[in-house]
Design a protein around this motif. Structure first.
Motif, short mmCIF file in Angstrom:
data_model
loop_
_atom_site.label_atom_id
_atom_site.label_comp_id
_atom_site.label_asym_id
_atom_site.label_seq_id
_atom_site.Cartn_x
_atom_site.Cartn_y
_atom_site.Cartn_z
N SER A 231 0.84 -1.18 0.12
CA SER A 231 -0.06 -0.17 0.19
C SER A 231 1.02 1.19 0.11
O SER A 231 1.95 1.43 0.68
CB SER A 231 -0.74 0.09 1.35
OG SER A 231 -1.77 1.32 1.58
N ASP B 105 2.19 -1.66 -6.07
CA ASP B 105 1.71 -0.57 -4.96
C ASP B 105 2.12 0.73 -5.16
O ASP B 105 1.39 1.56 -5.37
CB ASP B 105 1.98 -1.28 -3.72
CG ASP B 105 3.28 -1.59 -3.56
OD1 ASP B 105 3.90 -1.89 -4.53
OD2 ASP B 105 3.71 -1.64 -2.31
N VAL C 91 -4.15 0.00 -2.26
CA VAL C 91 -3.74 -1.09 -1.63
C VAL C 91 -3.72 -2.14 -2.88
O VAL C 91 -4.67 -2.27 -3.61
CB VAL C 91 -4.80 -1.71 -0.48
CG1 VAL C 91 -4.19 -2.86 -0.01
CG2 VAL C 91 -4.67 -0.62 0.44
N THR C 92 -2.72 -2.95 -2.93
CA THR C 92 -2.60 -3.91 -3.87
C THR C 92 -2.07 -5.23 -3.66
O THR C 92 -1.35 -5.48 -2.74
CB THR C 92 -1.82 -3.42 -5.19
OG1 THR C 92 -0.34 -3.14 -4.83
CG2 THR C 92 -2.10 -1.77 -5.75
N ASN D 53 0.30 -7.47 -5.32
CA ASN D 53 1.50 -7.30 -6.27
C ASN D 53 1.64 -8.66 -7.24
O ASN D 53 2.28 -8.60 -8.27
CB ASN D 53 2.90 -6.81 -5.84
CG ASN D 53 2.77 -5.29 -5.38
OD1 ASN D 53 1.66 -4.78 -5.37
ND2 ASN D 53 3.87 -4.79 -4.88
#
Length: 308
Positions: A23, A163, A175-176, A178
């Motif tokens: 994030s 992110d 927020v990811t 990856n």
């Protein structure tokens, strides 16, 4: 066939090295790219003020875009930046995003916002001009994935840093995941931010990923906090955990805690970023100014990257 674009630096909420979930939030510091395309040949890159810097990332960004949306054009790309390199403030992600957008601009490829995602993604999947002869478009989210791919291919980022790249490209806090290059959430935020950047530099690709994996339980807690919108708490837990894992002192964070909403090591360091009320951050700055390096007050940005 010329194009220009700018993308944003960012600070860290959650470092993705432990679990693949990360994030970040965009800050008001820009990297600008100028791309000049030619009908054929190699791509050469230049980074303003750093004649010996590695330019493979920005060169690969140009090549990926022209291979997909052009005819494999060559040319020249030049970046200049307000974001210090190798400082944990996402300079590589900003350079990649700016270069991708500048190359798309040079090719005349339209870039859509998220509201037009379905239409642009269909064109992107086709990877060719639409039936009516217009140039196929791309969303900003997918444009940022091209830069992430270039970062992986050139070894600039261990996780690809989706992110960091998403925050730089889209603005706000993201927020990811990856591992999947998936955007889990994005939210507009209005924060003041204080940045302390020590004199030393640290490259993300050189970070000890195995050490970071040891703090995975804390990283999972940080992800829960971030997805719940508790970004300040998430930052502070992340900062303490990853400072310990990567061997950075926690003193700057401890000094900020009584006054900031959140404080964290940014990326793999060495910068530390605190967010909160500007008057409170000014008190933190008095302490951080006693340390070697540079401190500066800035704000978050929600607009993201753009063509110029």
């Amino acid at each position: 066939m010329n194009g220009r674009a700018a993308a944003l630096g960012a600070g860290t909420v959650l470092n993705a090295l432990a679990t693949g979930v990360g994030s970040a939030f965009a800050i008001d510091a820009e990297t600008r790219a100028t791309v000049e395309l030619t009908p054929g040949g190699d791509v050469t890159g230049e980074i303003d003020g750093a004649p010996d810097a590695d330019t493979r990332l920005i060169e690969r960004c140009v090549s990926l875009v022209t291979e997909r949306y052009g005819d494999g054009e060559g040319g020249r790309v030049r970046t200049e930046s307000d974001v210090p390199m190798a400082s944990g403030l996402k300079s590589s992600s900003a350079a990649a995003n700016a270069t991708v957008l500048a190359t798309l601009d040079a090719l005349g490829v339209p870039v859509a916002d998220a509201s037009d995602a379905d239409e642009a993604s269909d064109a992107n999947d086709a990877g060719r001009a639409a039936d009516d002869g217009e140039t196929a478009g791309i969303t900003r989210e997918d444009a940022c994935r091209l830069g992430v791919r270039a970062a992986r291919e050139t070894g600039v980022a261990v996780t690809g840093a989706f992110d960091d790249a998403s925050a730089s490209m889209l603005g706000g806090v993201t927020v990811t995941d990856n591992a999947e290059d998936a955007l889990l959430s994005r939210e507009a935020v209005e924060w003041d931010a204080l940045v302390w950047t020590p004199p030393e530099r640290a490259f993300s690709a050189d970070a000890d990923a195995s050490r970071c994996e040891l703090v995975a339980p804390m990283a999972r807690l940080v992800a829960e906090l971030a997805l719940d919108g508790r970004y300040g708490e998430a930052m502070t837990v992340n900062g303490l955990a990853f400072s310990a894992a990567l061997g950075y002192p926690t003193d700057p964070a401890v000094e900020a805690m009584p006054h900031a909403d959140g404080v964290s090591l940014s990326g793999t360091g060495p910068s530390v970023v605190a967010v909160g009320e500007r008057s409170d951050l000014a008190r933190v700055r008095e302490r951080w100014d006693e340390r070697p390096g540079q401190t500066w007050l800035t704000t978050t940005r929600n607009d993201g990257a753009r063509t110029l």
